[in-house]
Design an enzyme around this catalytic site. Structure first.
Site, PDB file in Angstrom:
ATOM      1  N   ASP A   1     -37.736  11.554   0.190  1.00 47.84           N
ATOM      2  CA  ASP A   1     -37.170  11.434   1.541  1.00 47.84           C
ATOM      3  C   ASP A   1     -36.420  10.111   1.691  1.00 47.84           C
ATOM      4  O   ASP A   1     -36.637   9.357   2.635  1.00 47.84           O
ATOM      5  CB  ASP A   1     -38.271  11.546   2.597  1.00 47.84           C
TER       6      ASP A   1
ATOM      7  N   GLY B   1     -41.864   9.100  13.368  1.00 45.95           N
ATOM      8  CA  GLY B   1     -41.289  10.052  12.427  1.00 45.95           C
ATOM      9  C   GLY B   1     -42.052  11.350  12.448  1.00 45.95           C
ATOM     10  O   GLY B   1     -42.841  11.622  13.360  1.00 45.95           O
ATOM     11  N   GLY B   2     -41.838  12.168  11.433  1.00 47.21           N
ATOM     12  CA  GLY B   2     -42.453  13.487  11.394  1.00 47.21           C
ATOM     13  C   GLY B   2     -43.962  13.463  11.221  1.00 47.21           C
ATOM     14  O   GLY B   2     -44.647  14.382  11.650  1.00 47.21           O
TER      15      GLY B   2
ATOM     16  N   VAL C   1     -45.323   4.318  14.435  1.00 48.54           N
ATOM     17  CA  VAL C   1     -45.594   2.968  13.946  1.00 48.54           C
ATOM     18  C   VAL C   1     -45.662   2.004  15.123  1.00 48.54           C
ATOM     19  O   VAL C   1     -44.800   2.022  16.009  1.00 48.54           O
ATOM     20  CB  VAL C   1     -44.512   2.517  12.952  1.00 48.54           C
TER      21      VAL C   1
ATOM     22  N   GLY D   1     -45.997  10.409  11.684  1.00 48.91           N
ATOM     23  CA  GLY D   1     -46.742   9.370  12.380  1.00 48.91           C
ATOM     24  C   GLY D   1     -45.860   8.464  13.206  1.00 48.91           C
ATOM     25  O   GLY D   1     -44.622   8.497  13.099  1.00 48.91           O
TER      26      GLY D   1
ATOM     27  N   ILE E   1     -42.870   1.028  17.723  1.00 52.19           N
ATOM     28  CA  ILE E   1     -41.574   0.550  17.244  1.00 52.19           C
ATOM     29  C   ILE E   1     -40.840   1.608  16.410  1.00 52.19           C
ATOM     30  O   ILE E   1     -39.762   1.359  15.885  1.00 52.19           O
ATOM     31  CB  ILE E   1     -41.728  -0.742  16.407  1.00 52.19           C
ATOM     32  N   GLY E   2     -41.430   2.784  16.289  1.00 56.58           N
ATOM     33  CA  GLY E   2     -40.772   3.846  15.542  1.00 56.58           C
ATOM     34  C   GLY E   2     -41.660   5.066  15.426  1.00 56.58           C
ATOM     35  O   GLY E   2     -42.884   4.969  15.507  1.00 56.58           O
TER      36      GLY E   2
ATOM     37  N   LYS F   1     -49.321   2.361  11.201  1.00 52.76           N
ATOM     38  CA  LYS F   1     -48.800   3.720  11.298  1.00 52.76           C
ATOM     39  C   LYS F   1     -49.950   4.673  11.590  1.00 52.76           C
ATOM     40  O   LYS F   1     -50.824   4.878  10.760  1.00 52.76           O
ATOM     41  CB  LYS F   1     -48.105   4.124   9.996  1.00 52.76           C
TER      42      LYS F   1
END
Length: 299
Positions: free
Chosen positions: A141, A21-22, A26, A24, A18-19, A40
């Protein structure tokens, strides 16, 4: 729980992602109990970056096990073995703020009143991290991709992989971290982390929430001492006209955001001041400079 997570995501199959990032990706995982969690999985990096990989994983655990706040995502647990390093969080139905703002219909559902509350939620969370935690925690962040919303549009600060616990007897210098477009300008030449780095990022985020996209064209204008941004020039055109009361709150947010974007870090208000200003109904004058005292912890 680890084996349940593996089974629920079919060994982290992409269909459950569902997502990403840099550090990991999720995954949504429905456990046998019926509970839904967000898992995650930290990216497996090359051997040369293994230390950084491990540091981000431990950073998040260290930060989230020390804090409890209604607007900070809850960490349920973690596990690490030769195959995976996994963090288990509460599942937040609406997903990231960035994703919602990028979609026409979902952005309309995020009406002016809800957007005001989102900004307040984030301000309260950061105020808690900076002023009620010992040692203070700087997120490093703050951006729309790291703000998650539940089914009632309550906002939660997430992704503490780059968070730094400030040591009062240390210089708190560090390497670059954060998302371009949200990072405080002084980090480019000092690399010294203070709570004012988060304050700057919050200012960018607050304008983004009102505008509906990243306020790149307004940042330099807002940071000017003579800044006079009109709400009509920045308000998301997808939104209906706000009530007079909500319009006043939006104007207050714009004023606070402009103060957060001041070039001199010491001239920016603290998150405690911002949180208090956004919580009162009357108009509050933001000082042009901030003197360390009862409203600010010197780090």
């Amino acid at each position: 729980m680890y084996e349940e997570i593996i089974a629920a995501t079919q060994n982290f199959d992409a269909m459950y992602c569902i997502g990403s990032g840099g550090f990991g990706s999720v995954y949504k995982a429905e456990l046998p109990s019926g509970n839904i969690v967000a898992a995650k999985k930290i990216h497996t990096l090359c051997d040369g970056d293994h230390v950084t990989d491990r540091k981000e994983f431990l950073n998040e655990i260290e930060a989230l096990t020390q804090i409890r706040h209604r607007n900070i995502v809850k960490l349920h647990g973690s596990c690490s073995n030769a195959r995976h390093s996994v963090l288990i969080y509460e599942y937040l139905e609406k997903g990231s703020l960035a994703e919602i703002l990028s979609k026409e219909e979902e952005a309309k559902e995020l009406n002016c009143s809800r957007r005001v509350n989102i900004v307040k939620d984030v301000a309260h969370a950061l105020s808690y991290m900076h002023h009620d935690c010992l040692p203070p925690i700087v997120h490093r962040d703050i951006s729309s991709k790291n703000i998650l919303l539940d089914s009632d549009y309550v906002a939660y600060v997430s992704d503490f992989g780059t968070a730094k616990l400030l040591k009062l007897d240390s210089s708190n210098c560090t390497g670059f971290a954060g998302t371009f477009g949200y990072v405080a300008p002084e980090l480019a030449y000092t690399m010294k982390v203070t709570e004012k780095c988060d304050v700057y990022s919050f200012g960018v985020l607050a304008l983004e929430v009102i505008k509906g996209n990243h306020p790149a064209d307004f940042i330099s204008t807002a940071s000017s001492p003579s800044a006079n941004i009109q709400l009509k020039d920045i308000l998301d055109q997808r939104l209906s006209t706000p009530t007079v009361e909500v319009e006043d709150q939006l104007k207050k947010i714009v004023t606070c955001a402009a103060a957060c974007l001041r070039a001199n870090p010491q001239s920016r208000p603290t998150m405690r001041m911002i949180s208090q200003m956004l919580s009162v109904s009357s108009t509050v004058q933001i000082p042009s400079t901030v003197t360390p005292g009862e409203h600010e912890r010197v780090l």
